[in-house]
Design a protein around this motif. Structure first.
Motif, mmCIF file in Angstrom:
data_model
loop_
_atom_site.group_PDB
_atom_site.id
_atom_site.type_symbol
_atom_site.label_atom_id
_atom_site.label_comp_id
_atom_site.label_asym_id
_atom_site.label_seq_id
_atom_site.Cartn_x
_atom_site.Cartn_y
_atom_site.Cartn_z
ATOM 1 N N GLU A 1 -4.044 -1.216 -17.034
ATOM 2 C CA GLU A 1 -4.622 -0.697 -15.726
ATOM 3 C C GLU A 1 -6.330 -1.054 -15.691
ATOM 4 O O GLU A 1 -6.600 -1.253 -14.570
ATOM 5 N N LYS B 1 1.312 -6.602 -3.333
ATOM 6 C CA LYS B 1 1.469 -5.063 -3.034
ATOM 7 C C LYS B 1 2.750 -4.480 -3.583
ATOM 8 O O LYS B 1 2.918 -3.287 -4.065
ATOM 9 N N LEU C 1 2.353 -3.827 -7.373
ATOM 10 C CA LEU C 1 1.604 -2.668 -7.493
ATOM 11 C C LEU C 1 2.472 -1.351 -7.068
ATOM 12 O O LEU C 1 2.307 -0.488 -8.077
ATOM 13 N N LYS C 2 3.156 -1.285 -6.196
ATOM 14 C CA LYS C 2 3.868 -0.256 -5.781
ATOM 15 C C LYS C 2 4.978 0.070 -6.849
ATOM 16 O O LYS C 2 5.187 1.105 -7.124
ATOM 17 N N ASP D 1 4.751 -0.829 -9.806
ATOM 18 C CA ASP D 1 4.344 -0.569 -11.085
ATOM 19 C C ASP D 1 3.510 0.711 -11.341
ATOM 20 O O ASP D 1 3.299 1.212 -12.607
ATOM 21 N N LEU D 2 2.838 1.268 -10.293
ATOM 22 C CA LEU D 2 1.727 2.306 -10.296
ATOM 23 C C LEU D 2 2.391 3.393 -9.893
ATOM 24 O O LEU D 2 3.466 3.567 -9.251
ATOM 25 N N SER D 3 1.710 4.619 -9.790
ATOM 26 C CA SER D 3 2.249 5.860 -9.093
ATOM 27 C C SER D 3 1.020 6.701 -8.533
ATOM 28 O O SER D 3 -0.063 6.744 -8.908
ATOM 29 N N LYS E 1 -1.761 4.647 -7.081
ATOM 30 C CA LYS E 1 -1.027 3.449 -6.641
ATOM 31 C C LYS E 1 -1.571 3.308 -5.134
ATOM 32 O O LYS E 1 -1.554 2.210 -4.708
ATOM 33 N N HIS E 2 -1.703 4.386 -4.431
ATOM 34 C CA HIS E 2 -2.101 4.322 -2.921
ATOM 35 C C HIS E 2 -3.600 3.520 -2.896
ATOM 36 O O HIS E 2 -3.849 2.699 -1.936
ATOM 37 N N VAL F 1 -3.161 -0.150 -3.817
ATOM 38 C CA VAL F 1 -2.498 -0.949 -2.515
ATOM 39 C C VAL F 1 -3.470 -0.901 -1.603
ATOM 40 O O VAL F 1 -3.587 -2.061 -0.925
ATOM 41 N N TYR G 1 -7.427 6.891 -11.282
ATOM 42 C CA TYR G 1 -7.450 7.194 -10.201
ATOM 43 C C TYR G 1 -9.123 7.464 -9.997
ATOM 44 O O TYR G 1 -9.857 6.694 -9.189
#
Length: 323
Positions: free
Chosen positions: A38, A69, A72-73, A75-77, A81-82, A85, A311
């Motif tokens: 990350e 994108k 990324l969607k 792989d991340l949460s 993630k939002h 993206v 985040y």
């Protein structure tokens, strides 16, 4: 040519010595490795301008036949993630998607609609409308019409049309005339002529409105805000007050939006992500200044105490420093 999405007071600038292929490869490695790296993702995406990120997206597609994108969607949460993206989305598309989200499902997020439509320039709104139509095969105007009503709808549609005058020249005579029209339409009338408020507040330039509000105070001995609060109500009132606040200072208006998203029970990530991403190359430095001035502590420290993990790290990098 200078982008209409870039200002002089952003926290994120073009990265010197930028190479889309080097970045695309590093991102691919960060995603493909055992566990995601990350930190590497965050460093690359927060240290490149949006224009550069779009070149990485192109390069990534060419090299790996995958949309960045989507990877990324996958792989991340969560909010992280939002946010990531959002960073790889072109600004007009980002706004279009935010508008769509604020009108989705039951209940409309009027505050988000108001914030986006009052803080974007006419030229930006034209691009957002185009992007909206391209993605959803429906005009932004139609979407707004089906989700809102009355004077609120009329004013939103006027803003969505991107017809606000953008010139910096001010006309004193017009300011006096408009101020009188507003006075006659509100304070000086039994009942209110809402259309006049919409016409003037949604079409005149910000510098012109600033002068008009000064003239208004001369005529009525009242701030325009107080008259709007006394004469109007509901979302229409909220929208006009937002316009007045933006005329006085967009960064101060957005600093308050950020403050609300970061205080009290639970964080409003929808608002937080949108403002941090969409203003990071325009005026986030000014927003930081206003935040500190109004609340006595820095935006950086507010983010720090209210978010966590990857985040938080990403938001702090976009924020660009403590005040």
């Amino acid at each position: 040519m200078a982008s209409i999405w870039v200002g002089h007071r952003g926290t994120i600038k073009d990265y010197p010595g930028f190479s889309p292929s080097v970045d695309a490869e590093a991102i691919r490695k960060a995603i493909r490795g055992i566990g995601t790296n990350e930190d590497s993702l965050i460093n690359i995406l927060t240290e490149r301008s949006n224009a550069q990120r779009q070149l990485i997206v192109k390069e990534y597609l060419t090299a790996y036949e995958k949309e960045l994108k989507d990877d990324l969607k996958g792989d991340l949460s969560g909010h992280f993630k939002h946010l990531m993206v959002g960073l790889v989305t072109p600004p007009a598309v980002f706004d279009a998607k935010q508008l769509k989200k604020s009108m989705k499902g039951t209940g409309t997020d009027e505050d988000a609609l108001i914030e986006i439509l009052t803080t974007r320039t006419s030229r930006q709104m034209k691009e957002v409308s185009q992007a909206y139509y391209t993605i959803y095969k429906k005009s932004l105007g139609d979407a707004i019409s089906s989700e809102t009503s009355g004077d609120f709808r009329k004013a939103l549609l006027t803003l969505a049309d991107g017809r606000r005058d953008e010139s910096l020249k001010v006309d004193e005579h017009l300011a006096k005339k408009d101020a009188q029209i507003l006075y006659n339409a509100g304070e000086n009338k039994w009942g209110t002529d809402e259309d006049k408020f919409t016409e003037i507040l949604c079409l005149r330039s910000f510098p012109q409105l600033k002068l008009t509000f000064d003239e208004y105070k001369n005529i009525s001995q009242k701030d325009i805000e107080d008259s709007i609060k006394g004469e109007l109500s509901g979302h229409f009132e909220d929208l006009l007050l937002a316009i007045v606040r933006c005329v006085r200072s967009i960064p101060a208006f957005l600093a308050e939006r950020l403050h609300c998203s970061l205080k009290g029970a639970g964080t409003d990530e929808f608002t937080l992500n949108r403002i941090m991403i969409s203003r990071s190359e325009i005026d986030l430095l000014d927003i930081r200044y206003e935040f500190k001035k109004h609340y006595g502590y820095s935006l950086y420290s507010a983010i720090k105490s209210d978010t966590s993990g990857d985040y938080e790290n990403t938001l702090l990098k976009i924020c660009g420093g403590d005040d």
